[in-house]
Design an enzyme around this catalytic site. Structure first.
Site, PDB file in Angstrom:
ATOM      1  N   LYS A 212       0.851  -1.192   0.000  1.00 38.12           N
ATOM      2  CA  LYS A 212       0.000   0.000   0.000  1.00 38.12           C
ATOM      3  C   LYS A 212       0.886   1.242   0.000  1.00 38.12           C
ATOM      4  CE  LYS A 212      -4.563   0.908   0.388  1.00 38.12           C
ATOM      5  NZ  LYS A 212      -5.577   0.250  -0.445  1.00 38.12           N
TER       6      LYS A 212
ATOM      7  N   THR B 174      -4.525  -5.185   0.641  1.00 34.85           N
ATOM      8  CA  THR B 174      -3.798  -3.914   0.771  1.00 34.85           C
ATOM      9  C   THR B 174      -4.524  -2.979   1.725  1.00 34.85           C
ATOM     10  OG1 THR B 174      -4.865  -2.913  -1.168  1.00 34.85           O
ATOM     11  CG2 THR B 174      -2.824  -4.142  -1.542  1.00 34.85           C
ATOM     12  N   ASP B 175      -5.843  -3.090   1.837  1.00 38.61           N
ATOM     13  CA  ASP B 175      -6.573  -2.273   2.802  1.00 38.61           C
ATOM     14  C   ASP B 175      -6.164  -2.640   4.225  1.00 38.61           C
ATOM     15  OD1 ASP B 175      -8.838  -0.276   3.206  1.00 38.61           O
ATOM     16  OD2 ASP B 175      -9.545  -1.956   4.428  1.00 38.61           O
TER      17      ASP B 175
ATOM     18  N   ARG C 217     -10.897  20.705  17.230  1.00 35.97           N
ATOM     19  CA  ARG C 217     -10.422  20.085  15.997  1.00 35.97           C
ATOM     20  C   ARG C 217      -9.067  20.697  15.627  1.00 35.97           C
ATOM     21  NH1 ARG C 217     -13.591  22.893  10.831  1.00 35.97           N
ATOM     22  NH2 ARG C 217     -13.144  25.046  11.400  1.00 35.97           N
TER      23      ARG C 217
ATOM     24  N   GLN D  42     -13.381  31.476   9.325  1.00 42.52           N
ATOM     25  CA  GLN D  42     -13.877  32.825   9.060  1.00 42.52           C
ATOM     26  C   GLN D  42     -13.626  33.744  10.255  1.00 42.52           C
ATOM     27  OE1 GLN D  42     -15.390  29.933   8.393  1.00 42.52           O
ATOM     28  NE2 GLN D  42     -16.938  30.100   6.778  1.00 42.52           N
TER      29      GLN D  42
ATOM     30  N   ASN E  54      -8.789  25.095   3.467  1.00 42.70           N
ATOM     31  CA  ASN E  54      -8.601  24.195   4.599  1.00 42.70           C
ATOM     32  C   ASN E  54      -7.718  23.018   4.211  1.00 42.70           C
ATOM     33  OD1 ASN E  54     -10.172  25.526   6.487  1.00 42.70           O
ATOM     34  ND2 ASN E  54     -12.045  24.466   5.914  1.00 42.70           N
TER      35      ASN E  54
ATOM     36  N   HIS F 205      -7.507  19.563   5.551  1.00 41.32           N
ATOM     37  CA  HIS F 205      -8.317  18.777   6.471  1.00 41.32           C
ATOM     38  C   HIS F 205      -7.507  17.649   7.101  1.00 41.32           C
ATOM     39  CE1 HIS F 205     -12.011  20.810   5.469  1.00 41.32           C
ATOM     40  NE2 HIS F 205     -11.800  20.602   4.189  1.00 41.32           N
TER      41      HIS F 205
END
Length: 280
Positions: free
Chosen positions: A10, A55-56, A174, A217, A243, A245
């Site tokens: 992977k 592979t996952d 976050r 913002q 952003n 993320h």
């Protein structure tokens, strides 16, 4: 015909680890490639997947080891990861781990290192734009393109519109990261352009890093206000912040919690937040 050689695995397994020591956070963002060799030839030659590790699954092991080892340096992390594959799957004869690290440097204010705010190494490209018509005064702006910074806490997204199309959950804690494009328009000549540019950028970063953000913002507007107060020679400042993320990984299927420790870094698709703040 003989199968001479084979391996699989992977690639581009992206992971961000946060290691906490009290209020101080250490961050490690990696792009990992894990390749395995062993008793897998029959998948190629006999359409037999009975020994093959998905592979996952290989990707999941990266995330599990990341959660269990948030404080290891990249070298130690890769060694632990390789051993995990060999200990778990006897059909694997060898493992090759490659990891590229995205380096983040800790911000400091007043000579004091900040516990959870960072800038990207080798960061940003300064820009200047000048326009002038014959017989008129030059209009000039300075700025920076692709200046990337982040904080690992003290940011939220709550009390927004929720309807049948809304899936993102609210959060009061976050990660917040962006690669900013900013420019400021000069209305007067400073004593030193380089020094004032640095003062503006330092001001933007300090507001971002040291105050709670209700949203990107919210931060951008307050950053703009502070820049205008710090540099009376500029008339307005424009900022565009996509952003970056960091998506909290769900590790519950493996019996692991994830209290803002391990994230998937991604920038597609991204939120695009823009504003211009000027003098009244």
């Amino acid at each position: 015909m003989p199968l001479i050689k084979n391996r699989y695995g992977k690639g581009r397994v992206r992971v961000m680890r946060i290691h906490r020591e009290g209020d101080r956070h250490e961050v490690s963002q990696l792009d990992v490639k894990a390749m395995i060799e062993g008793d897998f030839a029959r998948a190629y030659t006999n359409a037999d997947n009975s020994t093959s590790v998905s592979t996952d699954t290989i990707k999941n092991v990266v995330n599990i080891v990341a959660r269990q080892n948030t404080g290891l340096c990249t070298e130690e992390f890769c060694q632990v990861l390789a051993k995990k594959y060999l200990d778990t799957y006897p059909q694997i004869a060898s493992v090759a781990i490659t990891a590229h690290e995205t380096k983040w440097s800790r911000l400091s204010f007043g000579g004091k290192p900040h516990p959870h705010s960072f800038v990207l190494d080798s960061n940003g490209k300064p820009t200047v734009d000048v326009s002038q018509i014959r017989g008129g005064a030059a209009v000039m702006s300075s700025g920076i393109d692709g200046f990337t910074f982040m904080k690992s806490t003290q940011s939220g997204w709550e009390n927004y519109v929720k309807d049948a199309y809304t899936t993102i959950p609210p959060t009061g804690d976050r990660m917040c990261a962006t690669s900013m494009v900013a420019s400021w328009k000069w209305s007067g000549k400073p004593a030193s352009y380089p020094a004032t540019n640095k003062k503006i950028l330092d001001t933007l970063l300090e507001v971002f890093a040291t105050t709670y953000s209700m949203s990107v913002q919210d931060s951008l507007y307050r950053m703009g206000e502070a820049a205008l107060a710090a540099a009376p020679e500029i008339s307005e400042i424009s900022m565009a912040c996509p952003n970056m993320h960091f998506i909290l990984m769900n590790l519950s299927a493996f019996g692991l919690d994830n209290n803002n420790d391990v994230f998937l870094p991604t920038d597609e698709p991204h939120g695009q937040i823009e504003c211009t703040v000027g003098r009244g």
